[in-house]
Design a protein around this motif. Sequence first.
Motif, PDB file in Angstrom:
ATOM      1  N   UNK A  89       0.453  -1.466  -0.080  1.00 21.96           N
ATOM      2  CA  UNK A  89       0.218  -0.237   0.030  1.00 21.96           C
ATOM      3  C   UNK A  89       0.422   1.312   0.142  1.00 21.96           C
ATOM      4  N   UNK A  90       2.222   1.154  -0.209  1.00 24.83           N
ATOM      5  CA  UNK A  90       2.558   2.479   0.167  1.00 24.83           C
ATOM      6  C   UNK A  90       3.289   2.935   1.279  1.00 24.83           C
ATOM      7  N   UNK A  91       2.656   2.351   2.756  1.00 29.20           N
ATOM      8  CA  UNK A  91       3.080   2.799   3.953  1.00 29.20           C
ATOM      9  C   UNK A  91       4.123   3.128   4.214  1.00 29.20           C
ATOM     10  N   UNK A  92       5.663   2.442   3.762  1.00 30.56           N
ATOM     11  CA  UNK A  92       7.247   2.949   3.921  1.00 30.56           C
ATOM     12  C   UNK A  92       7.804   2.058   2.599  1.00 30.56           C
ATOM     13  N   UNK A  93       9.181   2.215   2.986  1.00 30.24           N
ATOM     14  CA  UNK A  93       9.020   1.391   1.469  1.00 30.24           C
ATOM     15  C   UNK A  93      10.064   0.562   2.134  1.00 30.24           C
ATOM     16  N   UNK A  94       9.853  -0.622   1.973  1.00 29.98           N
ATOM     17  CA  UNK A  94      11.602  -2.202   2.220  1.00 29.98           C
ATOM     18  C   UNK A  94      12.503  -1.527   1.256  1.00 29.98           C
ATOM     19  N   UNK A  95      13.282  -1.639   2.345  1.00 35.32           N
ATOM     20  CA  UNK A  95      15.086  -1.518   1.466  1.00 35.32           C
ATOM     21  C   UNK A  95      15.764  -3.021   1.996  1.00 35.32           C
ATOM     22  N   UNK A  96      15.914  -3.311   0.944  1.00 36.31           N
ATOM     23  CA  UNK A  96      16.140  -4.730   1.063  1.00 36.31           C
ATOM     24  C   UNK A  96      18.256  -4.835   1.663  1.00 36.31           C
ATOM     25  N   UNK A  97      18.513  -6.217   2.127  1.00 34.07           N
ATOM     26  CA  UNK A  97      20.336  -5.764   2.612  1.00 34.07           C
ATOM     27  C   UNK A  97      21.331  -5.744   1.161  1.00 34.07           C
ATOM     28  N   UNK A  98      20.787  -6.958   0.706  1.00 30.13           N
ATOM     29  CA  UNK A  98      21.856  -5.977  -0.955  1.00 30.13           C
ATOM     30  C   UNK A  98      21.954  -4.695  -1.099  1.00 30.13           C
ATOM     31  N   UNK A  99      19.863  -3.893  -1.357  1.00 29.84           N
ATOM     32  CA  UNK A  99      20.104  -2.502  -2.226  1.00 29.84           C
ATOM     33  C   UNK A  99      20.591  -1.686  -0.829  1.00 29.84           C
ATOM     34  N   UNK A 100      20.636  -2.016   0.052  1.00 33.42           N
ATOM     35  CA  UNK A 100      21.362  -1.283   1.349  1.00 33.42           C
ATOM     36  C   UNK A 100      22.894  -1.254   1.335  1.00 33.42           C
ATOM     37  N   UNK A 101      23.605  -2.558   1.341  1.00 30.96           N
ATOM     38  CA  UNK A 101      24.612  -2.312   0.287  1.00 30.96           C
ATOM     39  C   UNK A 101      25.562  -1.843  -0.564  1.00 30.96           C
ATOM     40  N   UNK A 102      24.369  -2.057  -1.265  1.00 32.95           N
ATOM     41  CA  UNK A 102      24.678  -0.800  -2.447  1.00 32.95           C
ATOM     42  C   UNK A 102      24.880  -0.202  -2.674  1.00 32.95           C
ATOM     43  N   UNK A 103      23.494   1.133  -1.874  1.00 36.53           N
ATOM     44  CA  UNK A 103      23.406   1.922  -1.619  1.00 36.53           C
ATOM     45  C   UNK A 103      24.693   2.813  -0.704  1.00 36.53           C
ATOM     46  N   UNK A 104      24.786   2.194   0.690  1.00 34.75           N
ATOM     47  CA  UNK A 104      25.022   2.590   1.835  1.00 34.75           C
ATOM     48  C   UNK A 104      25.556   4.647   1.864  1.00 34.75           C
ATOM     49  N   UNK A 105      26.340   4.154   1.073  1.00 31.57           N
ATOM     50  CA  UNK A 105      26.749   5.920   0.902  1.00 31.57           C
ATOM     51  C   UNK A 105      25.917   7.017   0.750  1.00 31.57           C
ATOM     52  N   UNK A 106      24.727   7.019  -0.338  1.00 28.61           N
ATOM     53  CA  UNK A 106      23.530   7.822  -0.807  1.00 28.61           C
ATOM     54  C   UNK A 106      22.305   7.452   0.285  1.00 28.61           C
ATOM     55  N   UNK A 107      22.514   6.584   1.506  1.00 31.92           N
ATOM     56  CA  UNK A 107      21.832   6.691   1.999  1.00 31.92           C
ATOM     57  C   UNK A 107      21.249   7.554   3.902  1.00 31.92           C
TER      58      UNK A 107
END
Length: 541
Positions: free
Chosen positions: A443-461
């Motif tokens: 429903x878009x109440x919050x966006x889930x971030x996977x562990x892999x996505x977090x590791x890939x974009x860690x510097x941008x978050x």
Amino acid sequence: MKKQRTIVVVGGAQSGPTAAARARETDDGARIVLIERATEVSYAAAGLAHHLSGEVPSLAELNRETAELFRSFYDIDVRTGVEVSRIDAKQRRVEAGGETLEYDALIYALGADSVVPALLDGASNVFRFRTLKDLEGIVSGIDAGKRRIAILGGGFFGVEAADGLLRRKCEVVLVEQGPRLLSSFSPTVSGMASAELGKLGARVLTGATLADVQRSGTQVTALVLASGERIPVELVVATAGIVPRTELLRHAGAKLLRDGSVAVDERMRSSLAGVYACGVCASVEHAVTGKRALVAQASIADKTAQIAGANAAGAKHKMPPVLGTAILRVGELVCARTGLSLEGAKKGVALTRVHAPSHDPWFPASSPISIELLHDSKTGRLLGADLAGQQGVDKRVDVLATALSGGLTVDELASLDLAYAPAFSAARDPVNVVASVAAATKRGLAQAVSPAELNRARGELVLVDVRANGSALAGAIRLPLSALRARFGELPGTGRLVFVDESGRGGYLAARIAVQRGRAQAGYLSGGLRSLELELEQGAQ
């Protein structure tokens, strides 16, 4: 007077005898002949690991349905120690043991053979892990003091063999050519299984290829890997995949699929008139993908045998699509799955992770169940699930398999009325929990971030650790959830906020607070730090 029907069943073990028994139930007047090349007509292949462990002390317990039982109780002409050499589908004849038998219907149930590397040919201390004879050889070797054992292959049979041998206090090295064990499971669950084997004392080698062997007479004394490593062994158990035994049907002109299994329709009929196929050599339709393939599981083999047996005797039953629901034990860990796998998923599929308590945390022995739920990101329709934990995994995977069969969405699953008592569940069952999180994400109440996505974009978050205790996640801002509303203005005004906690629930609640304060792109670490830890462990193997 009705002509007597002759049904020939080719193959024993589990599927052939089941098909023969169901044929007898359907047509009590039929002549039924069961041909099996081994000396035992039927045995419980799923129990092999439990005899290894010593939990089932006697081999006889795995061989209760004897040839004599099928002769006397089912009035079936059982011929053991006989091998079928040819099937003539046009004339409806089989050649077996120097005799030619005519049939009205034939049920093909020859199963599959284990893959044994050619390097091990002729070695007397190398065993497959499929029959009672294999099991007898392994146990005899162990009883003679041979306790240094290598297992080739990290699929179901390999992991179950390792579990049984470790319970028997053997020294186990498991060698898997692929990047991880249990490739049909999610990387998280296969990583947990690998870690559990390590805790039990096994050495698990993935990405390892057998390059050579060393021998002394007829015995293999060491395995040599492509890396150059030498592994001393006293016994070798080969479980590196299976090959359907379908050569007889291929020579008879039957259509086979690319994986070597028999192409059959929903009534388990092959492309040859009057020939049915069942068990671990016949294809089945997957309920989610709609594709036909070999699914080597005992429960599915049993269902196909029942359908083939009844229809060969005149019934018109249909084999429903399957989900590939599976469960196995690895030490204290139970791993299970159903439906579509993450690797088989296409675009538009969402993955939700939770680690929820098996029962109320304040009741003794509560432990987390890790659940990864696959669902359609738009409709919310459930597509698959992987689970691991110490307690209650079995009933949760069965609930999820039933929900999959019924076409339930994550919203419907979230509100499913499941049994509750403190010793068995929490007021919100783990199944309800993972479905609720999935529904909220949909429903878009919050966006889930996977562990892999977090590791890939860690510097941008902008990572925000909302736990109250413990060391903060490296590079994260520490702001406990209880103080988030009051101190929200302390967070950076730009950048995508991603909230993390231990299991994902607190991170989700924090992301909801952020979204309602104007940070629309705020997200949370799916499954929390527990999922991140598991992914890092998997990557390190």
